[in-house]
Each structure stands twice: as C-alpha cells, then as structure tokens.
Scaffold this motif. Structure first.
Motif, PDB file in Angstrom:
ATOM      1  N   LEU A 191     -16.271 -46.762 -50.675  1.00 14.73           N
ATOM      2  CA  LEU A 191     -17.589 -46.150 -50.887  1.00 14.73           C
ATOM      3  C   LEU A 191     -17.648 -44.751 -50.286  1.00 14.73           C
ATOM      4  O   LEU A 191     -18.289 -43.864 -50.851  1.00 14.73           O
ATOM      5  N   ARG A 273     -18.103 -39.301 -57.239  1.00 15.90           N
ATOM      6  CA  ARG A 273     -17.526 -40.594 -57.596  1.00 15.90           C
ATOM      7  C   ARG A 273     -16.591 -40.520 -58.802  1.00 15.90           C
ATOM      8  O   ARG A 273     -15.547 -41.167 -58.831  1.00 15.90           O
ATOM      9  N   MET A 676     -19.538 -46.213 -61.285  1.00 17.88           N
ATOM     10  CA  MET A 676     -19.781 -47.566 -60.772  1.00 17.88           C
ATOM     11  C   MET A 676     -20.747 -48.368 -61.627  1.00 17.88           C
ATOM     12  O   MET A 676     -21.048 -49.524 -61.312  1.00 17.88           O
TER      13      MET A 676
ATOM     14  N   ALA B  46     -22.778 -42.654 -52.566  1.00 19.33           N
ATOM     15  CA  ALA B  46     -21.440 -43.141 -52.896  1.00 19.33           C
ATOM     16  C   ALA B  46     -21.203 -43.151 -54.398  1.00 19.33           C
ATOM     17  O   ALA B  46     -20.131 -42.795 -54.864  1.00 19.33           O
ATOM     18  N   CYS B  47     -22.212 -43.572 -55.185  1.00 19.97           N
ATOM     19  CA  CYS B  47     -22.001 -43.598 -56.636  1.00 19.97           C
ATOM     20  C   CYS B  47     -22.762 -42.480 -57.330  1.00 19.97           C
ATOM     21  O   CYS B  47     -22.355 -42.007 -58.378  1.00 19.97           O
ATOM     22  N   ILE B  49     -25.464 -42.602 -58.919  1.00 25.50           N
ATOM     23  CA  ILE B  49     -26.200 -42.994 -60.135  1.00 25.50           C
ATOM     24  C   ILE B  49     -27.052 -44.245 -59.919  1.00 25.50           C
ATOM     25  O   ILE B  49     -27.390 -44.943 -60.868  1.00 25.50           O
ATOM     26  N   ILE B  51     -26.473 -47.163 -58.484  1.00 27.88           N
ATOM     27  CA  ILE B  51     -25.860 -48.470 -58.684  1.00 27.88           C
ATOM     28  C   ILE B  51     -25.497 -49.152 -57.365  1.00 27.88           C
ATOM     29  O   ILE B  51     -25.688 -50.348 -57.199  1.00 27.88           O
ATOM     30  N   CYS B  52     -24.980 -48.384 -56.408  1.00 30.83           N
ATOM     31  CA  CYS B  52     -24.304 -49.014 -55.262  1.00 30.83           C
ATOM     32  C   CYS B  52     -25.214 -49.317 -54.090  1.00 30.83           C
ATOM     33  O   CYS B  52     -24.897 -50.166 -53.262  1.00 30.83           O
TER      34      CYS B  52
END
Lengths: 755, 172
Positions: A191, A273, A676, B46-47, B49, B51-52
């Motif tokens: 992450l 990402r 993701m 971290a993403c 978008i 999601i995470c």
C-alpha cells in the motif's frame, strides 16, 4: 528470574504510533530544498525513442528540468548507468528504446508535485514502434523480437538438473502422468508506494531514503553506478508500508539519484498506484510436469520443464529461475529427476520477488498433480503425500541430504484440524458442493547470505542493536530486540534497535526469503559471546578478577566475585560503552554454481509449510468460497507467537487472492488492470470464517529458528484447487480459479478468451 | 467562505477540533490537503480512487475516502483523522487501544483508515455486531492480511459496548 523472552507475546514497541498513524515511513521523509519528480512513462511495448520534446513542459512555472535517459547516458558522472542485482540490464530511464508499456522514459523535476504533474503530460515523446513479444515461449523462438542486443536469444536464465536415469524409469514405470500448469503475473500491491529521496552534498556524497527491503544492495548498486566508494553512498530504509518482495533489489533509487545529480538539488519521487503496478510483478510461469509412479503411488521420476516470464528487465533473473529449479520437485522423495528452468525477456512489466517467490508457481503445479495422481490411482491424497514426503536423511533432487524437515508433521497437523477423513458439512443448497484439499511445500532459503549485528552495551545498562534488517510490518525490530535480550540475558526493556542506515548499521544481505529471524538469531548469538568475552577481559584487566566467569541475568560473576551487573562492571572499569559485532555468514550453495548442472548443496536449511482448506463451489456461478483454512509452518522455535500467527494467516489470505482472482492481465502489450479497482486484493470479506494457523516447534530448546514469512502462501492456491476438484471433479490447471473459469470447467468446456 | 489566491482559494476547515485556513487549488483532494498542508501523516493515499480505504477520515462522523472528496467542498463540516481519535492527554482512543491490545497492526499503512472506519461505524451503530462491522470494513484493504487481529479488536469493542449497555440497563 525473568520470564523467558523467547515465546513471549511482546507487542511492537511502536505499536501506538502504528495504530494512530504517527509512525514515519519513507513516504513521510522530506529534506530542505527538495524538488519533486513525476514520471513520463512509455506508451509503447517496444519502440525506438526518436525524440523527447520537453519544450512545453519546461515552460510550466516551477519546472526545473526534464531528465531523460540520454541525459544520464552522456553524463560522465554516471559511468555505469545500467543496474541490476542479478544482471545489470536496466537503465534508470529508458535510453534509445523502451521495452514495456509503463517504463520510465523521463522524469520531470519541479518545485511542487503539482507543477511536475502538470508538466509531465506535456512531454512529447516520439516513438518508432518495433515488433514486440509478450509471451515467454514466443520470445525464445528464433526470429522473435530482441529486447536486449546483448542477449539476442531473449534468454534470462537457463538452469538444468539431472539426477538418475530419468528416461529409463519413465520407460518402465507403471503409470506416467503429464500436465501443464500456469500461473499468471500478479502484483504485490504494497500500500505504501515506491518512494525515494536522493540528496548529493558538495563533496560528492550521496544520501538516499527509500522504501526498500535491500538497503545494502541499493548502496552497492549506486556506489558502482556513480563510481563512488561505499562510504560516500548512505542509504536509509525507514519502516515499510508493505513490501511482499516488491521492494527487494533496486527499483527507483537510481533514477532519483541521477535526477538529483543532474539537477543539483535533492529530488523526491513518489509513484502513483498505476506506476507502482508497472515497476515489478510476480513471474508468470508455465510448468510442464511429467511424473512416473508405481502402482502404490510411489513417485519414481519427474521430468520438469519450467518457463518464467522475466519481463523486460531481469530484476531477479537470471538467478530466479535457478531458485525455482531447486524448489520445483517439491518436498518429495523422487529418485530420478530432470529439470530445466528458464526465464525469457518479454515486453511486459519486469518480474521480481513476490512473497513465496519462485515457489508459488511450482507448488501449484506439483501439489495439483499429486492429487491428480491420487485420483488416477484411487488413493487418498493425504496418504499419498505421507508415502512420498521427504524425511531427515532422504536425498533431495539436488543430491543433498535433507535435515530438520518436518513435512509429515505438517501435513498431519493441517489434515487433523480440517478433519480430513470426515466428509464436508452438507452444502446449503442443491446447487452448491463442498470439498476439502491440502498441500505441502518446501522452499530453499538464500544461501550463502550474511547478516551482521552490532551491539553496544552502555554504562547505563542499556543495549542498542544496530541492524540493516528492514522493519516491514513483520516485526523485525521487535524480534531482534527479543533475540538480543535472550542471547545477552538482559531485560528486554533495556534493549533498543537502530534500523537500516548504511552509515551506522552493519551489513545485511537483504530482508527477504524469510531469513531475518534465523540469521539475526545466529548473529546475535555470536555477538553475545563476543560481549561476554569482552566483559571477562575488562574484569580481568581492570578489576583483577581471575578464574572462570559466569554470566546471567545481566550480571557477571566468578566463584569469588559478584554477581556484578554489567553496568556496574563498566562503571568500575571506567568504560562508557562496549561495542561488539556478531556475524552470521551462511555457507554452501555451491550446488547452484553451474546453471547447466545444478547438484549439491543449495540451501542452508528448508522452509516448510502446509495448508488445508474446505471450499464451497456454487455450480450456477462458479464462485469458490473458502469456508475453512488452516495453515502450518515449521518454526523450530517461536520468538513471538502473535507475529508468527500473523505471518501464517496473512500468507493464506494473500494466497486466497492469488488462488481466486489476482491476475495482472496484459492485452496488446499493455497491462489492462493496473489499479485497485480492476486488480482486486482480498478484503476482510474474503477471509474464511475459520482461518487458523499453527507454527510447529521442536522439543529441543536449542532447535534452529526457521523464518515463517512465506510458508503458507505457496500451499494455499493448490490446496484450494485440490478442494475444488474434490467438490466438483473438475481440475483447473490455470490460476486464478475465477468464477468464470470454474463455471466453464464445470460445464465441460474450455474457458472463454479472457476468462 | 473562501477567497481567491494564486494557489486557488483559502478554505476554512475544522480538523480534529481545530479551525484552520489553508490555501488550496479548487481541484485538490482532501487527502492531499490533510497530508501535505496540515501534516497529518495518518492520511495515506494508496490507490487514489476510493477503493483501498487508506485515506479514510470522518466527515461529520461518517467515514469517507478523502482522496475522492475535494477540500473546497468540505465546507463547514468537521473532519476527523486518526490522530484526532486520540483521547485525553494523548492516550490512544478506545478503538485505537483495542487495535493495540489485539496486535491489530503489521506494516500499518492501512491501520489508521481501519481505525477511523470502525470508530465511525460504531459511532453510528452502537449496537452493531461483529459481522456488521466486518461488512463496514470491506472498503479498507490490508495487504499484510491482518484481518483476523482486526476482527479480534472489533470483537472486543462490540463486547465491551454490550456489557456497557447491559450495565446501564436497569434490572427488571
């Protein structure tokens, strides 16, 4: 007497910072005057770079430079721009040509991230497309597009092993089975993204902060690249927000260090990402496995052909295919074995370490096939394993004698917990079925390798351990502190750990391969012996003691003197600090010296794991649900039970992802799910309601410690595939076992394109 | 309430109980503002978008992905990050302590977002059972796979809420 420190459930000392969010990762590091980088990445799988026009980008306010591969190649301060731990084949930024979609082509450097981002889209790269290849088998055919002129056959590793007269055994065997198994590329998905900060000083020394598992390697690679002595390259590796192998070797550090050098100011780069998905992935692999068995199910011979996709650069190749070869036979007694293991360059994301590296792919094959053999012979898969599993004293495929192996205990453990001989619970409906499956794996450990621990005992009684092992959530520092307290026999509260900073902390090969606990245990054992010798010397020379000494509970004594606490001894001797270094250098590994003929010693010891599952398959949708999952690994001894459990549990959860849906898909030379949303990793809803694990230990209090960082992941996917087979009578030989793929198989037809 | 500057506009925010003004471009996500301008390291993109869940914060007590919300759109609503869930005198808050006690952390990149989500859900649903909280956490991803320990922390929180409620209920 204190409670034993080994086996105690000690929390990580920075637990509150971890939970509150105040812990500092590399991503939190900043230096004064730092500029910000932003990548311009290749949009072509294979192309000559005709020109890079940065005119518009440089006009964006705040932009300081647009660094290209050509800039680096022509700069005399970068005499060796190509890097790679296994093979130096990778430029910091693409030079002359690009080899995969997503490869860094230029780095925009600006005063703010926002300016860099705005400018990056304005860099105009002109490409002249070249033919490209993404399939490793096609890449090895004559006439295939060549990625690297230096390696015109696209080979990036070709390893062979031959033991016994394999062909003769196959000719005479009662049964011969042959299958092909395939594992796709997958992504590690730490992450915390890749992030690095690089700063040069006026004297030509380089300092780097990076999210890396291999600070010692980063230091060495950068020193070579810039032709600097090691002491002029200083690398810091703060705690990682996840690694899983992704942050092994050397990644974005050369690019950032080059940019800082060319721009003359510190540079920070944090990937987004989509970019993280393009740095490194798990090797796609195909394994053709031919096995000869007798009527009882004894394995007589194996003939294995393994082909890995190295991607565009050999991050871990050509060595990795050799590691795969050593593990490809599985934990079984097989008298005659022939293996060829190759990796090939293709125009795809470079492959590298992925938790359970170069093991997940082969274990999926050999453990799936073991159940296929059981089905063919009408044998119980559990009993068939027990018949063939290696025991101490057996000879492995490499010719080395196995020692400290516990595969039968492991399979017994998981079979017992999953109630192997009991039928599954009745499914809830007529359109669902249930089954159980199990798998056992072995993994060699990096051999040779080296770990040093420097230990300072201060006059206040505190102990500081300096280590270059990286804390990445596995609890390395907490484990090292417990090991130090154990070996020095001092109170844990007096021990602190200083983490990787190559200017302060001693050498460690890498934090990978589940070697950290094992190798630090040996290094600290030696450091403690040195420390006691040193203290004995002080007592003799400065206090006039004579005769043999005894050490215990932080004190030294003789039959006449003491016990004297260490801090008092130092005070009496007028010594501020005693400083010793313990070294663990594992020896051996000569069995892998000659890739064309692997034989002999390959691993200082063996990692061992097993998993059993019960699954439910929905026959109308193909969806597989893991209901129960139990894993076991061989630990020898346990330093910290909670952390061992988290390693074993976390591996199985990651393994459920790779078993059921993780697949980094390439279409027309391009990864189509580098985010993701489209590339899913397991959530809490994917965790089986019953997920348990156990670390098996020896009765011997001096048993060797075994790392447990990746022992259950390679067993999870084959256990699930075997359970699906026992539930549905359908064998899926391609990972992942997506609902589409299982449904297609259940309906008796091949999966549709892209399923 | 905002005024235009070269950097965009000055926005007033209520973050972890404090009022502050920051100049932000109109398209800046709240996650960027909190991390880069306010210095709250628990907020991690971290993403990018939604999601995470690594960037989860509470807005008016509800868990949101701060990478998807624009700072300029927060307005009067109060924002709370994991740092803001620390109790009096810097001691970990109730949810944080349950995570610490249950070793519900490994690399911990995702953990503050998890804590914020659990705290928000239990705040809105004090009678929630473990399974309901589990579903509420499905938007917070942990690659280390710490879920078993996290659920143990949730179990403790649910159990203590129930025993607290039972103690507060007069006997018949």
């Amino acid at each position: 007497m204190r409670r034993p420190v080994l086996g105690a459930d000690q929390p990580m000392p920075d637990a509150v910072d971890r939970v509150v969010g105040t812990i500092r990762f590399a991503v939190d590091h900043a230096v004064p005057g730092m500029l910000h980088g932003r990548l311009v990445s290749s949009q072509s799988p294979h192309a000559r770079i005709v020109s890079v026009d940065a005119t518009e980008a440089l006009a964006v306010p705040g932009v300081r430079a647009v660094v290209t591969g050509a800039d680096i190649a022509r700069d005399p301060r970068v005499p060796h721009p190509l890097f790679g731990v296994s093979r130096p084949d990778q430029p910091p930024l693409a030079t002359d040509k690009v080899r995969y979609v997503g490869e860094p082509v230029a780095l925009v450097v600006a005063e703010t991230e926002r300016a860099a981002r705005a400018a990056a889209v304005l860099v105009d790269v002109e490409y002249e497309d070249l033919p490209y290849v993404t399939d490793p088998a096609e890449a090895l055919r004559p006439g295939a597009p060549v990625l690297h002129d230096q390696w015109p056959d696209n080979a990036c590793g070709d390893w062979r092993l031959q033991r016994g007269d394999v062909d003769a055994v196959f000719r005479q065997a009662e049964h011969v089975v042959e299958h092909v198994y395939h594992s796709p590329a997958a992504s590690q998905v730490p992450l915390e993204p890749f992030v690095a900060v690089a700063e040069w000083d006026d004297a030509g020394s380089l300092e780097v902060w990076s999210s890396t598992q291999w600070p010692s390697a980063v230091q060495r690679v950068l020193a070579h690249m810039f032709d600097r002595p090691l002491d002029q390259v200083r690398v810091h590796a703060p705690p990682l927000g996840g690694g899983y192998g992704a942050k092994g070797q050397v990644k974005i550090e050369p690019m950032v260090a080059c940019a800082a050098l060319l721009v003359g100011q510190p540079v920070r780069l944090e990937l987004d990402r989509v970019e993280v998905f393009h740095v490194v992935c798990k090797h796609e692999a195909t394994m053709r496995l031919r096995t000869a068995v007798d009527g009882e199910g004894r394995l007589l011979a194996r003939d294995i052909d393994l082909l890995y996709n190295a991607g565009a650069y050999g991050i871990t190749d050509p060595g990795a295919a050799g590691n795969a070869l050593v593990r490809a036979n599985g934990p079984y007694r097989v008298p005659a074995v022939r293996i060829r293991s190759r990796a090939a360059y293709t125009s795809t994301v470079p492959s590298g370490s992925y938790r359970g590296a170069m093991t997940n792919q082969v274990s999926f094959a050999y453990e799936s096939q073991l159940d296929e053999i059981a089905a063919l012979l009408g044998k119980d898969p559990y009993e068939l394993r027990r018949l063939n599993l290696l025991v101490d004293g057996d000879t492995y495929a490499t010719g080395e004698t196995m020692h400290d192996v516990h595969f039968i205990e492991l399979v017994d453990e998981v079979a017992s917990v999953i109630d192997w001989h009991a039928p599954p619970e009745p499914p809830p409906s007529a359109t669902t079925v249930r089954g159980k499956g199990l798998a056992v794996i072995l993994k060699s450990t990096p051999t040779p390798s080296r770990t040093e621990c420097r230990v300072e005992l201060h006059a206040d009684g505190s102990v500081v351990v300096f280590t270059s092992s990286v804390e990445m959530g596995q609890g390395a520092f907490a484990t090292i502190a417990q090991l130090a307290a154990h070996h020095l026999d001092v109170d844990l509260s007096r021990v602190s750990v200083v983490g990787p900073d190559t200017a302060r902390t001693p050498f460690d090969t890498m934090t990978a391969g589940s070697r950290t606990t094992f190798s630090n245990d040996h290094a600290l054992h030696e450091a403690a012996a040195h420390l006691r010798e040193h203290l004995d010397g002080l007592a003799r020379e400065l206090l006039g003691w004579s005769g043999p000494t005894q050490h215990g509970d932080g004190c030294v004594s003789t039959s006449d003197e003491g016990p004297v606490p260490y801090e008092l001894l130092l005070a009496k001797a007028g010594v501020d600090v005693v400083d010793v270094t313990g070294v663990f250098q594992s020896v051996g590994g000569e069995g892998m010296k000659d890739p064309s003929d692997v034989h002999g010693h390959t691993s200082v010891h063996w990692h061992q794991g097993a998993v059993a599952v019960e699954v439910e398959v929905d026959l109308e949708t193909g969806k597989v649900e893991v209901l129960r999952c139990h894993g076991a690994s061989w630990a020898g001894r346990v330093v910290n039970p909670a952390r061992v459990r988290q390693q074993n549990d976390g591996c199985m959860i990651m393994g459920i992802g790779t078993a059921l849906y993780e697949d980094l898909q390439v279409v027309d030379g391009q990864v189509v799910n580098p985010n993701m949303s489209d590339y899913m990793i397991p959530s809490v809803l994917d965790v089986p309601q019953a997920l348990t694990s156990r670390a098996l230990v020896s009765d011997d209090p001096a048993a060797e410690l075994h790392g447990v960082g990746e022992m259950t992941i390679p067993a999870t996917a084959p256990a699930i595939a075997n359970a699906v087979f026992r539930a549905t009578a359908v064998r899926v030989r391609d990972l992942p076992l997506t609902a589409e793929r299982v449904l297609s198989a259940v309906r008796g037809r091949e999966p549709q394109e892209g399923a | 309430m905002s005024e235009a500057t070269d950097d965009g506009q000055v926005v007033r925010l209520k973050v972890n109980g404090a009022e502050l003004s920051v100049a932000v471009p109109g398209d800046e996500p709240l996650a960027t503002t909190l991390r880069d301008r306010v210095g709250l390291r628990s907020v991690r993109t971290a993403c990018g978008i939604g999601i995470c869940g690594s960037c989860t914060v509470q807005v008016e007590g509800r868990a949101v992905s701060s990478c998807l919300m624009l700072t300029a759109a927060v307005g009067e609503r109060s924002v709370r990050t994991c740092e803001g869930l620390v109790g009096a005198e810097g001691a970990p808050g109730r949810v944080q302590q349950a995570f610490v006690d249950n070793r519900a952390y490994q690399c911990s990149y995702c953990i503050p977002g998890m804590v914020v989500s659990v705290d928000a859900y239990l705040g809105e649903h004090p009678d929630a059972d473990v399974d309901e909280v589990r579903h509420a956490l499905s938007g917070n991803l942990c690659r280390c796979g710490t879920y078993v320990s996290i659920l143990a922390a949730v179990h403790d929180l649910v159990a203590s809420a129930r025993s607290g409620a039972a103690a507060a209920t007069p006997a018949d």
